[in-house]
Design an enzyme around this catalytic site. Structure first.
Site, PDB file in Angstrom:
ATOM      1  N   SER A 101       0.852  -1.186   0.000  1.00 22.80           N
ATOM      2  CA  SER A 101       0.000   0.000   0.000  1.00 22.80           C
ATOM      3  C   SER A 101       0.888   1.237   0.000  1.00 22.80           C
ATOM      4  O   SER A 101       2.113   1.147   0.051  1.00 22.80           O
ATOM      5  CB  SER A 101      -0.897   0.015   1.234  1.00 22.80           C
ATOM      6  OG  SER A 101      -0.126   0.379   2.366  1.00 22.80           O
ATOM      7  N   LYS A 102       0.231   2.371  -0.034  1.00 19.63           N
ATOM      8  CA  LYS A 102       0.929   3.664  -0.077  1.00 19.63           C
ATOM      9  C   LYS A 102       1.979   3.815   1.014  1.00 19.63           C
ATOM     10  O   LYS A 102       2.968   4.514   0.835  1.00 19.63           O
ATOM     11  CB  LYS A 102      -0.098   4.786   0.081  1.00 19.63           C
ATOM     12  CG  LYS A 102      -0.616   5.298  -1.232  1.00 19.63           C
ATOM     13  CD  LYS A 102      -1.274   6.647  -1.010  1.00 19.63           C
ATOM     14  CE  LYS A 102      -1.595   7.313  -2.331  1.00 19.63           C
ATOM     15  NZ  LYS A 102      -2.914   7.866  -2.395  1.00 19.63           N
ATOM     16  N   ARG A 103       1.719   3.176   2.154  1.00 23.93           N
ATOM     17  CA  ARG A 103       2.681   3.254   3.263  1.00 23.93           C
ATOM     18  C   ARG A 103       4.061   2.795   2.830  1.00 23.93           C
ATOM     19  O   ARG A 103       5.078   3.199   3.372  1.00 23.93           O
ATOM     20  CB  ARG A 103       2.235   2.350   4.415  1.00 23.93           C
ATOM     21  CG  ARG A 103       1.127   2.872   5.286  1.00 23.93           C
ATOM     22  CD  ARG A 103       0.819   1.896   6.405  1.00 23.93           C
ATOM     23  NE  ARG A 103       0.477   0.561   5.915  1.00 23.93           N
ATOM     24  CZ  ARG A 103       1.188  -0.523   6.112  1.00 23.93           C
ATOM     25  NH1 ARG A 103       2.299  -0.465   6.814  1.00 23.93           N
ATOM     26  NH2 ARG A 103       0.800  -1.680   5.614  1.00 23.93           N
TER      27      ARG A 103
END
Ligand code: GLU
Length: 470
Positions: free
Chosen positions: A238-240
């Site tokens: 994910s974006k993390r």
């Protein structure tokens, strides 16, 4: 039988690299078998679907070169067809109207949760002739109450589900709009899809969808659920973890061929080959090579793959790919010969096209920046004399080619009894403003005569200032 695969993203945002990999597998599978790939936009969630997302998906696919043979279809343009399918299921007794109120369903859910049961519809309206209470009904699919259903997944093997675990799911809302499970199934049937290759986050949907599909009288396609992509920490990517959108990778200077190759290998293998041409991928891709375990995204490996492509690509193609990145930094790209020479000199020195363009600034126009530390370290009194000698030699040099340039540097160093390297590095700092550049002769050539002389003058002035600050 013609192979028909599909790529059906929901246009609710950018194209995630996980979805791009799914698209790629479908594309490769179809291309390698003279098949067709259908592209459809699952846009029935009108709140979350946007034209902007459709455009971003189309732009990403076209940048990657993933074309399609049919579509784009938009589910929101097929509501009549879905209504017809719902009616077919109602007529055949495979679906029924459910009049249960929100309150009743909420109470049921709470009750089940309290009893530590899995929340599910209790079939209240299933066979209840008096169910019609005047509420606008939804339509539910009549799932077989017992027995099992086996999905012969081409990645996972046979996966068995208990029908009792599957709800009588809603296939049409009270306003008549169809739900996701119905639209997917109807589309896959109508579009002649033979192979459903998708993320294994959809595996639990498959038994429900197969029941609907068979109730509509269709044969099952082949299913292949591909494991998710995780971040380096083992959690779903994910974006993390950093960039996840295809266009972000484009903007970082990753080549489309490199991203495709990396994504192909992320969860699929063909021996231990890492670098593939597109033709090789098409020829070799098969579901049997897809790994069962989830893959872990490794940005360093992607950069390495990118570097391999940058090094090996035809120069013309590389220049064409790199030019927009140079332009984005405000570097002039009109002089095709100069640009090609710079790109060729930098191709072994950059992992991305952004890095390549950034490192190439000294080869265009006046020197914008000087690395202060490098100047302090290398531009000292001891190199003033050889640099001055070199400056004089370069001023009268017409043959501005690597060989003659190399000889000029060597001669200037020898005249002052210095090793070439002792002069070359200060010279590099003088003409590029930093300590890293291609070999010194190529560097001088690319910087050009006028700029070399100007920058040597500036460096000599800098040294003089240090020695004797006015
Ligand atoms: N629209 C779904 C998604 O974006 C794809 C469904 C499918 O592949 O069946 O996750």
């Amino acid at each position: 039988m013609t192979v028909v695969t599909r790529f059906p993203p929901s246009p609710t945002g950018y194209l995630h690299i996980g979805s791009a990999r799914t698209a790629l597998y479908n594309w490769l599978y179809a291309r390698g078998r003279d098949g067709r790939m259908v592209f459809r936009l699952e846009d029935t969630d009108r709140e979350r679907s946007t034209q902007e997302a459709v455009d971003a998906i189309l732009e990403s696919m076209s940048w990657l070169g993933l074309d399609y043979d049919e579509g784009p279809y938009y589910q929101t343009q097929r509501f009549d067809r879905y209504r017809e399918a719902v009616q077919q299921l109602l007529d055949g007794g495979r679906a029924y109207h459910c009049y249960c109120s929100r309150e009743r369903l909420d109470a049921l859910r709470e009750q089940q949760m309290a009893a530590k049961e899995k929340p599910r519809y209790d079939g209240h309206c299933r066979d209840n002739a008096r169910a019609d209470n005047g509420n606008p009904p939804v339509v539910r699919f009549r799932t077989p109450p017992d027995g099992t259903i086996v999905i012969d997944d081409h990645v996972r093997g046979a996966v068995t589900f208990q029908n009792s675990e599957l709800d009588d799911l809603i296939i049409a809302r009270s306003d008549g709009t169809p739900t996701y499970h119905l639209t997917v199934v109807v589309d896959d049937i109508d579009m002649g899809v033979t192979h459903v290759i998708r993320g294994d986050d959809h595996l639990n949907n498959t038994p429900r969808q197969v029941h609907i599909l068979e109730a509509l009288g269709a044969d099952r396609p082949v299913y292949a659920h591909i494991p998710m992509i995780n971040g380096p920490d083992g959690k779903k990517l994910s974006k993390r973890h950093g960039a996840v959108s295809v266009l972000e990778y484009r903007d970082q200077g990753i080549l489309p061929q490199a991203l495709l190759t990396y994504l192909a290998r992320l969860g699929w293998s063909h021996g231990d080959q890492e670098i593939f041409t597109l033709e090789e991928l098409v020829r070799n891709f098969d579901i049997s090579g897809v790994n069962k375990a989830s893959a872990s995204f490794d940005p360093d490996k992607l950069a390495w793959v990118n570097q391999q492509f940058i090094q090996a690509m035809e120069l013309d193609a590389l220049v064409a790919a790199a030019a927009p990145y140079f332009a984005a930094l405000g570097l002039p790209t009109e002089d095709a010969a100069q640009l090609a020479a710079v790109v060729d000199a930098q191709r072994t020195r950059a992992k991305t096209l952004v890095e390549m363009a950034d490192k190439s600034r000294p080869f265009f126009g006046p020197l914008a920046e000087m690395d202060e530390d490098a100047a302090h370290k290398h531009l000292r009194f001891g190199v003033a004399a050889p640099l001055r000698t070199l400056r004089e030699a370069l001023a009268v040099l017409d043959d501005w080619q690597p060989e003659a340039l190399h000889a000029a540097v060597e001669t200037a160093a020898a005249a002052h009894e210095m090793k070439l390297g002792k002069v070359a590095q200060p010279l590099r700092v003088a003409v590029t403003g930093g300590t890293a550049s291609p070999s010194i002769d190529i560097t001088l050539q690319l910087v050009g005569k006028t700029q070399c002389l100007e920058r040597l003058d500036a460096a000599l002035a800098y040294i003089a200032e240090r020695v004797d600050p006015a």
